[in-house]
Motif scaffolding. Structure first.
Motif, PDB file in Angstrom:
ATOM      1  N   THR A 158     -59.951 -33.054 -18.307  1.00 40.48           N
ATOM      2  CA  THR A 158     -60.123 -31.870 -17.424  1.00 40.48           C
ATOM      3  C   THR A 158     -59.087 -30.662 -17.728  1.00 40.48           C
ATOM      4  OG1 THR A 158     -58.527 -32.859 -15.664  1.00 40.48           O
ATOM      5  CG2 THR A 158     -61.105 -33.049 -15.376  1.00 40.48           C
ATOM      6  N   TRP A 159     -59.601 -29.500 -17.479  1.00 42.44           N
ATOM      7  CA  TRP A 159     -58.534 -28.234 -17.633  1.00 42.44           C
ATOM      8  C   TRP A 159     -58.161 -27.803 -16.197  1.00 42.44           C
ATOM      9  CZ3 TRP A 159     -56.110 -24.757 -20.782  1.00 42.44           C
ATOM     10  CH2 TRP A 159     -56.004 -23.518 -20.335  1.00 42.44           C
ATOM     11  N   LEU A 160     -56.991 -27.489 -16.087  1.00 42.31           N
ATOM     12  CA  LEU A 160     -56.385 -26.918 -14.781  1.00 42.31           C
ATOM     13  C   LEU A 160     -55.734 -25.548 -14.938  1.00 42.31           C
ATOM     14  CD1 LEU A 160     -55.836 -27.123 -11.733  1.00 42.31           C
ATOM     15  CD2 LEU A 160     -53.789 -28.352 -12.367  1.00 42.31           C
ATOM     16  N   TRP A 161     -56.082 -24.747 -14.384  1.00 43.10           N
ATOM     17  CA  TRP A 161     -55.316 -23.238 -14.683  1.00 43.10           C
ATOM     18  C   TRP A 161     -53.815 -23.305 -14.021  1.00 43.10           C
ATOM     19  CZ3 TRP A 161     -56.848 -19.043 -17.653  1.00 43.10           C
ATOM     20  CH2 TRP A 161     -58.185 -19.094 -18.090  1.00 43.10           C
ATOM     21  N   SER A 162     -52.944 -22.847 -14.856  1.00 47.78           N
ATOM     22  CA  SER A 162     -51.762 -22.679 -14.215  1.00 47.78           C
ATOM     23  C   SER A 162     -51.670 -22.156 -12.718  1.00 47.78           C
ATOM     24  CB  SER A 162     -50.633 -22.029 -15.284  1.00 47.78           C
ATOM     25  OG  SER A 162     -50.846 -20.622 -15.432  1.00 47.78           O
ATOM     26  N   TRP A 163     -52.395 -21.162 -12.480  1.00 44.50           N
ATOM     27  CA  TRP A 163     -52.239 -20.549 -11.072  1.00 44.50           C
ATOM     28  C   TRP A 163     -52.659 -21.501 -10.156  1.00 44.50           C
ATOM     29  CZ3 TRP A 163     -56.955 -20.374  -8.706  1.00 44.50           C
ATOM     30  CH2 TRP A 163     -58.031 -20.232  -9.517  1.00 44.50           C
ATOM     31  N   LEU A 192     -45.386 -18.750 -14.493  1.00 43.59           N
ATOM     32  CA  LEU A 192     -46.620 -18.280 -14.126  1.00 43.59           C
ATOM     33  C   LEU A 192     -46.895 -16.839 -14.598  1.00 43.59           C
ATOM     34  CD1 LEU A 192     -47.122 -19.844 -10.712  1.00 43.59           C
ATOM     35  CD2 LEU A 192     -48.087 -20.836 -12.746  1.00 43.59           C
ATOM     36  N   GLY A 193     -45.809 -16.212 -14.769  1.00 46.18           N
ATOM     37  CA  GLY A 193     -45.984 -14.838 -15.117  1.00 46.18           C
ATOM     38  C   GLY A 193     -46.974 -13.885 -14.255  1.00 46.18           C
ATOM     39  N   ASP A 194     -47.733 -13.169 -15.203  1.00 49.88           N
ATOM     40  CA  ASP A 194     -48.916 -12.525 -14.753  1.00 49.88           C
ATOM     41  C   ASP A 194     -50.396 -13.219 -14.790  1.00 49.88           C
ATOM     42  OD1 ASP A 194     -47.061 -10.585 -13.872  1.00 49.88           O
ATOM     43  OD2 ASP A 194     -47.702  -9.340 -15.626  1.00 49.88           O
ATOM     44  N   ILE A 195     -50.397 -14.627 -14.752  1.00 47.11           N
ATOM     45  CA  ILE A 195     -51.579 -15.300 -14.885  1.00 47.11           C
ATOM     46  C   ILE A 195     -52.510 -14.943 -13.730  1.00 47.11           C
ATOM     47  CG2 ILE A 195     -50.874 -17.470 -13.498  1.00 47.11           C
ATOM     48  CD1 ILE A 195     -52.798 -17.186 -16.976  1.00 47.11           C
ATOM     49  N   GLU A 196     -52.129 -14.702 -12.630  1.00 45.54           N
ATOM     50  CA  GLU A 196     -53.000 -14.349 -11.535  1.00 45.54           C
ATOM     51  C   GLU A 196     -54.051 -13.107 -12.138  1.00 45.54           C
ATOM     52  OE1 GLU A 196     -54.395 -14.885  -8.158  1.00 45.54           O
ATOM     53  OE2 GLU A 196     -53.039 -16.852  -8.373  1.00 45.54           O
ATOM     54  N   SER A 215     -56.058 -11.846 -24.114  1.00 40.00           N
ATOM     55  CA  SER A 215     -56.441 -10.488 -24.309  1.00 40.00           C
ATOM     56  C   SER A 215     -55.871  -9.794 -22.826  1.00 40.00           C
ATOM     57  CB  SER A 215     -58.026 -10.437 -24.343  1.00 40.00           C
ATOM     58  OG  SER A 215     -58.359  -9.001 -24.520  1.00 40.00           O
ATOM     59  N   VAL A 216     -56.404 -10.331 -21.683  1.00 42.73           N
ATOM     60  CA  VAL A 216     -56.026  -9.889 -20.694  1.00 42.73           C
ATOM     61  C   VAL A 216     -54.669  -9.434 -20.411  1.00 42.73           C
ATOM     62  CG1 VAL A 216     -56.246 -10.264 -17.851  1.00 42.73           C
ATOM     63  CG2 VAL A 216     -58.213 -10.645 -19.498  1.00 42.73           C
ATOM     64  N   LEU A 217     -53.764 -10.502 -20.967  1.00 47.92           N
ATOM     65  CA  LEU A 217     -52.272 -10.277 -20.630  1.00 47.92           C
ATOM     66  C   LEU A 217     -51.751  -9.756 -21.838  1.00 47.92           C
ATOM     67  CD1 LEU A 217     -51.447 -13.490 -18.381  1.00 47.92           C
ATOM     68  CD2 LEU A 217     -51.964 -11.111 -17.613  1.00 47.92           C
ATOM     69  N   ASP A 218     -52.445  -9.090 -22.502  1.00 50.54           N
ATOM     70  CA  ASP A 218     -51.675  -8.484 -24.091  1.00 50.54           C
ATOM     71  C   ASP A 218     -50.666  -9.393 -24.435  1.00 50.54           C
ATOM     72  OD1 ASP A 218     -51.789  -6.341 -25.840  1.00 50.54           O
ATOM     73  OD2 ASP A 218     -50.205  -5.347 -24.459  1.00 50.54           O
ATOM     74  N   LEU A 263     -35.706 -16.413 -33.275  1.00 51.54           N
ATOM     75  CA  LEU A 263     -36.584 -15.793 -32.658  1.00 51.54           C
ATOM     76  C   LEU A 263     -36.748 -16.187 -31.156  1.00 51.54           C
ATOM     77  CD1 LEU A 263     -39.020 -13.493 -32.837  1.00 51.54           C
ATOM     78  CD2 LEU A 263     -40.397 -15.539 -33.337  1.00 51.54           C
ATOM     79  N   THR A 264     -36.802 -15.372 -30.063  1.00 52.88           N
ATOM     80  CA  THR A 264     -37.065 -15.816 -28.718  1.00 52.88           C
ATOM     81  C   THR A 264     -38.314 -15.159 -28.210  1.00 52.88           C
ATOM     82  OG1 THR A 264     -35.790 -14.124 -27.982  1.00 52.88           O
ATOM     83  CG2 THR A 264     -34.514 -16.079 -28.403  1.00 52.88           C
ATOM     84  N   GLY A 265     -38.818 -15.559 -27.222  1.00 52.97           N
ATOM     85  CA  GLY A 265     -39.993 -14.925 -26.758  1.00 52.97           C
ATOM     86  C   GLY A 265     -40.164 -15.532 -25.096  1.00 52.97           C
ATOM     87  N   ARG A 266     -40.781 -14.590 -24.434  1.00 56.96           N
ATOM     88  CA  ARG A 266     -41.231 -15.277 -22.854  1.00 56.96           C
ATOM     89  C   ARG A 266     -42.710 -15.796 -23.028  1.00 56.96           C
ATOM     90  NH1 ARG A 266     -44.373 -12.550 -19.221  1.00 56.96           N
ATOM     91  NH2 ARG A 266     -44.594 -10.827 -20.507  1.00 56.96           N
ATOM     92  N   LEU A 267     -42.624 -16.997 -22.027  1.00 56.00           N
ATOM     93  CA  LEU A 267     -43.853 -17.768 -22.000  1.00 56.00           C
ATOM     94  C   LEU A 267     -44.582 -17.636 -20.742  1.00 56.00           C
ATOM     95  CD1 LEU A 267     -42.499 -21.182 -23.135  1.00 56.00           C
ATOM     96  CD2 LEU A 267     -44.111 -19.624 -24.316  1.00 56.00           C
TER      97      LEU A 267
END
Length: 163
Positions: free
Chosen positions: A78-83, A93-97, A132-135, A62-66
């Motif tokens: 602490t948490w840091l958003w990838s964007w 980063l894909g569509d994380i914006e 959810s936002v990025l399906d 199996l393969t997938g995109r991250l």
């Protein structure tokens, strides 16, 4: 985003509830459909090409995109958003914006903040809303040294067995 904007907490809770239900359903389906549980399943991911593969007995099945969602520094708690992380390869980063913009458009403070103190429940909420936002098909996490890495998984594709 204006830090003093009016935040409707009950609206955020509704969004989180719907995202949590969706994420749990999709996660369970992903694990069951593709047989991702068990000690014989290995995985390998790469941020450089934003890919993840799963294998069994050395054979990739199996393969997938991250898309990297963000990281937790266990040392700093602490948490840091990838964007907001300039050190990440652009591919991961894909569509994380879109998640940040969704937070801004709806006055959900956690989503457009570059980072925040690590509270496990708040990180879980942020991850599920991002899914959810990025399906996303599912969520994936891994740890290296003192950092937790949090990803979304998309575009799952079974790899046919060699003949």
């Amino acid at each position: 985003m204006d830090d003093h904007a009016q935040h409707d907490h009950s609206d955020w809770e509704e969004v989180v509830f719907a995202a949590r239900e969706r994420a749990h359903t999709r996660q369970a389906l992903m694990v069951e459909r593709y047989g991702l549980s068990g000690d014989d399943v290995q995985y390998h991911w790469s941020m450089d090409d934003a890919r993840i593969t799963w294998s069994r007995g050395g054979a990739v099945f199996l393969t997938g995109r991250l898309t990297m969602i963000g990281t937790v520094s266990l040392a700093r708690q602490t948490w840091l958003w990838s964007w907001a992380n300039d050190a990440l390869p652009p591919a991961v980063l894909g569509d994380i914006e879109r998640v940040r913009r969704f937070g801004e458009a709806n006055d959900y403070p956690v989503l457009p903040w570059p980072g925040f103190d690590h509270h496990p429940e708040l990180v879980a909420e942020a991850r599920m809303v991002a899914a959810s936002v990025l399906d996303a098909d599912g969520l994936w996490a891994d740890s290296t040294d003192d950092v937790q890495l949090h990803f979304l998984v998309h575009d799952l594709a079974p790899v046919p067995e060699p003949r």
